[in-house]
Design a protein around this motif. Structure first.
Motif, short mmCIF file in Angstrom:
data_model
loop_
_atom_site.label_atom_id
_atom_site.label_comp_id
_atom_site.label_asym_id
_atom_site.label_seq_id
_atom_site.Cartn_x
_atom_site.Cartn_y
_atom_site.Cartn_z
N ARG A 24 0.83 -1.20 0.00
CA ARG A 24 0.00 0.00 0.00
C ARG A 24 0.87 1.26 0.00
NH1 ARG A 24 -5.11 1.02 2.41
NH2 ARG A 24 -5.50 -1.19 2.09
N HIS A 25 1.97 1.23 0.75
CA HIS A 25 2.86 2.39 0.86
C HIS A 25 4.31 1.92 0.75
CE1 HIS A 25 -0.58 4.78 1.98
NE2 HIS A 25 -0.84 3.99 3.01
N ARG A 26 5.14 2.74 0.09
CA ARG A 26 6.52 2.36 -0.20
C ARG A 26 7.46 3.49 0.22
NH1 ARG A 26 5.55 2.21 -6.23
NH2 ARG A 26 4.55 4.12 -5.53
N TYR A 27 8.54 3.10 0.89
CA TYR A 27 9.44 4.10 1.48
C TYR A 27 10.90 3.75 1.20
CZ TYR A 27 5.15 5.04 4.07
OH TYR A 27 3.85 5.32 4.41
N PHE A 28 11.72 4.81 1.16
CA PHE A 28 13.17 4.64 1.04
C PHE A 28 13.84 5.47 2.12
CE2 PHE A 28 17.47 5.37 -0.31
CZ PHE A 28 17.83 4.20 -0.97
N GLN A 73 14.40 12.08 -8.03
CA GLN A 73 14.64 12.85 -9.25
C GLN A 73 14.41 12.02 -10.51
OE1 GLN A 73 18.66 14.34 -8.72
NE2 GLN A 73 18.12 15.24 -6.74
N ARG A 74 14.92 10.77 -10.52
CA ARG A 74 14.88 9.96 -11.73
C ARG A 74 13.69 9.01 -11.79
NH1 ARG A 74 19.74 9.06 -14.73
NH2 ARG A 74 21.48 10.38 -14.04
N TYR A 75 13.31 8.46 -10.67
CA TYR A 75 12.28 7.41 -10.64
C TYR A 75 11.22 7.75 -9.58
CZ TYR A 75 16.08 5.08 -13.08
OH TYR A 75 17.08 4.76 -13.96
N PRO A 76 10.48 8.85 -9.78
CA PRO A 76 9.54 9.30 -8.74
C PRO A 76 8.40 8.34 -8.47
CG PRO A 76 9.22 10.51 -10.80
CD PRO A 76 10.48 9.71 -10.97
N GLN A 77 8.22 7.35 -9.35
CA GLN A 77 7.15 6.38 -9.15
C GLN A 77 7.53 5.26 -8.19
OE1 GLN A 77 9.05 6.69 -11.82
NE2 GLN A 77 9.78 4.65 -12.43
N ASP A 78 8.79 5.14 -7.82
CA ASP A 78 9.23 4.00 -7.01
C ASP A 78 8.79 4.08 -5.56
OD1 ASP A 78 10.45 2.80 -9.15
OD2 ASP A 78 12.51 3.23 -8.53
N PHE A 79 8.76 5.30 -4.98
CA PHE A 79 8.50 5.44 -3.54
C PHE A 79 7.54 6.59 -3.26
CE2 PHE A 79 12.71 3.51 -3.96
CZ PHE A 79 12.52 2.36 -3.22
N ASP A 80 6.76 6.41 -2.19
CA ASP A 80 5.83 7.44 -1.74
C ASP A 80 6.46 8.41 -0.75
OD1 ASP A 80 3.70 6.04 -3.14
OD2 ASP A 80 3.73 4.61 -1.47
N GLY A 81 7.38 7.91 0.05
CA GLY A 81 8.06 8.73 1.04
C GLY A 81 9.54 8.40 1.07
N PHE A 112 7.78 13.90 -8.71
CA PHE A 112 7.63 13.29 -7.39
C PHE A 112 6.50 13.98 -6.62
CE2 PHE A 112 9.15 12.87 -2.89
CZ PHE A 112 9.04 11.49 -2.79
N GLN A 113 6.46 15.30 -6.68
CA GLN A 113 5.42 16.05 -6.01
C GLN A 113 4.04 15.71 -6.57
OE1 GLN A 113 5.06 20.06 -7.27
NE2 GLN A 113 4.28 20.82 -5.31
N ALA A 114 3.93 15.59 -7.90
CA ALA A 114 2.64 15.32 -8.53
C ALA A 114 2.06 13.99 -8.10
CB ALA A 114 2.79 15.38 -10.05
N ARG A 115 2.92 13.04 -7.75
CA ARG A 115 2.46 11.74 -7.29
C ARG A 115 2.11 11.74 -5.80
NH1 ARG A 115 5.03 7.97 -6.51
NH2 ARG A 115 3.46 6.39 -6.92
#
Length: 578
Positions: free
Chosen positions: A191-195, A210-218, A410-413
């Motif tokens: 449901r939620h993904r973090y780095f 910067q490069r892969y904004p779809q990978d993580f939510d936070g 990243f912000q838009a997601r």
């Protein structure tokens, strides 16, 4: 006062209830978990751990996947299925999947230094309840090479793919694969993904945003080596060159650092109204190293030679060319960090080993700093501190550095970013992270940036922890709460622990606010309040300021044993010969 500061002061006026929420004593909303996280139902696996080894994972990422082991481990807080394997050609990964009580969260941890080891380390997220209780799926990667020492074998033998994997592909490919395995194992994606990462792990964190904004939510980026090429060339080489005389002898020695540090504290510790061994903001400290210049007849144990004074000033300021232009963000070693300079200030004039040279600068410049060129015999004495050499060296920033301030995707997601840095960091200056945050606010607009990013600066704290200041802090839970329940982080509680005993606690507030003592017991966080210290200190001019820009980050490929990137170089500065 900034718009964010005004919003924050309004939050504080909520009084006692707000203070209890800040301290974690009560939840902010009735429908959230006690930590402020969403109360996500725990889900069981839908397949056996051992069966993961037989999965076909074609197309999950851009390389073939080999799972070498999938075994149940009973250790720590809860049992988990540990999956180990490789993404072609050489990205090692490890993933731990709870076999019971998975709360639908995925966490990926960064890898520090030059990496080379797939070792899960949540760092300042270790005290996050879901992590501590073993209810999150958690993974990491070795970033495409094995061995924690100098990875010259991977980078020097005509294997440019290893350079790409270290720069950005290893973390991204691991995120893709691990999240696919999570979805297979539990029958639904996280449901939620973090780095969370620090040092090079902080660079990896920003690379993802910067490069892969779809990978993580936070994302939590600590002490990020975002300006990696400058950091591992001019910065670390300067640590050595600025302190050696023409005969190769070191001028400032480790035994003098306690005396130097005491003099800095004497000048600046009380500026914030409290003498506590910490400097609130080193940029506002007026200490001048020449105060310690030895006078006739003075005991040299209590003063410095002219050469040592010059070395202190040069180390504090950072790398310059012979015209005085800065080659890194000024304030390379903030005042108050002197006790930790033993990293690069040796105990004897003839010291044969220096971390900045042998561990940091040499392996990087020899095998990564230049496109398709290895310099196996390079030493810090070979580096020229000139504008021409600077722009020739930093061309590889197009794929190694993480300085792009445009986080609009990243912000838009709905992504959330927490930056943090210790003011006494002996490796990477907090001023570089501040410069990035300032560039981000210019690029995105101050109000927009404040809506999805925070920066926290920890007085007296060293590189990713340690130092003289309170360094124990949970930085993952605030980001989780921000993502899951919309609770933007405000004050974070830090603690100093010695021999298992908490000796003091202190709040840290979002930059530019600082924690100011209000009276009472100075070891208790409750006796501090947020203060806006006034106009922000601007980042002084330096040659590489244009690197904080958007549009030049390259995608690279390995072709016939060569690294080929598009775009092929920086759009400003002096291009390197190719």
């Amino acid at each position: 006062m900034s718009l964010f500061a005004l919003r924050f002061h309004s939050w504080l006026r909520c009084g006692v209830v707000a203070a209890l929420v800040l301290a974690g004593a009560v939840p902010a909303r009735a429908d959230t978990a006690p930590t402020g996280l969403a109360p996500l139902p725990a889900l069981p696996p839908v397949m056996a751990c051992a069966d993961l080894a037989a999965l076909r994972l074609d197309g999950v990422t851009d390389g073939a996947v080999e799972i070498s082991a999938a075994t149940v481990v009973v250790a720590g807080a809860a049992p988990y299925c540990e999956v180990r394997g490789r993404i072609a050609p050489a990205i090692g990964f490890v993933l731990r999947l709870p076999t019971q009580g998975w709360t639908q969260r995925y966490v990926q941890t960064g890898c520090g230094g030059l990496c080379g080891s797939a070792r899960i380390d949540p760092g300042q997220g270790a005290d996050c309840v879901p992590v501590r209780d073993g209810t999150v799926a958690i993974a990491t990667t070795d970033m495409g090479h094995q061995g924690s020492g100098t990875p010259a074998g991977a980078w020097a033998a005509g294997q440019p793919q290893a350079q790409i994997d270290f720069a950005y592909r290893g973390v991204h490919a691991t995120a893709q694969l691990a999240q696919a395995l999570v979805a297979r194992f539990y029958g639904q994606p996280a449901r939620h993904r973090y780095f969370i990462g620090c040092s090079d792990g902080g660079r990896e964190a920003l690379m993802e945003a910067q490069r892969y904004p779809q990978d993580f939510d936070g994302i939590v980026a600590g002490a990020p080596a975002l300006n990696m090429v400058v950091q591992n060339s001019f910065h670390h080489a300067w640590n050595v060159r600025a302190n050696r005389d023409a005969s190769g002898r070191y001028r400032l020695l480790a035994g003098q650092l306690p005396m130097l540090h005491a003099a800095v504290l004497d000048a600046c510790d009380g500026l914030d109204g409290l003498v506590d061994g910490l400097i609130e903001d080193p940029r506002r400290c007026p200490f001048e190293p020449r105060r310690l210049l030895c006078r006739d007849g003075q005991d040299p144990a209590h003063c410095l030679s002219p050469e040592a004074v010059a070395a202190v000033q040069a180390l504090h300021d950072g790398a310059r060319d012979d015209q005085g232009h800065y080659l890194e963000v000024p304030g390379a070693h903030p005042l108050g960090s002197e006790r930790l300079w033993t990293l690069f200030v040796p105990p004897t004039p003839q010291a044969a080993f220096n971390f900045s040279e042998q561990i940091a600068a040499a392996p990087f410049v020899r095998y990564l700093a230049h496109f398709n060129q290895a310099l196996p015999a390079w030493t810090v004495d070979d580096l020229r501190f000139t504008a021409e050499a600077f722009w020739q060296t930093v061309q590889t920033s197009v794929y190694l550095s993480a300085m792009d301030p445009d986080l609009s995707r990243f912000q838009a997601r709905g992504g959330k970013l927490l930056l943090w840095h210790g003011w006494s960091d002996e490796h990477i200056a907090a001023t570089t992270t501040i410069a990035y945050a300032q560039a981000l606010r210019r690029q995105m607009g101050a109000a927009a940036a404040d809506a999805f990013t925070r920066l926290y600066l920890l007085p007296g704290v060293g590189h990713c922890g340690g130092g003289d200041g309170p360094d124990q802090v949970d930085l993952l839970t605030p980001v989780m709460a921000w993502v899951e329940t919309g609770q933007a982080p405000q004050a974070l509680m830090t603690a100093q622990v010695a021999s298992g005993v908490t000796t003091r606690t202190r709040p840290v507030y979002p930059y530019p606010l600082v924690a100011r003592f209000q009276g009472g017991d100075p070891t208790l966080a409750a006796n501090f309040a947020p203060v806006d210290p006034g106009p922000e200190e601007p980042t002084p001019d330096w040659l590489g300021a244009p690197l904080f820009a958007s549009g030049y980050q390259a995608q690279c490929q390995a072709r016939d044993g060569r690294l080929v990137c598009d775009p092929p170089g920086l759009p400003f500065g002096t291009p390197a010969p190719r």
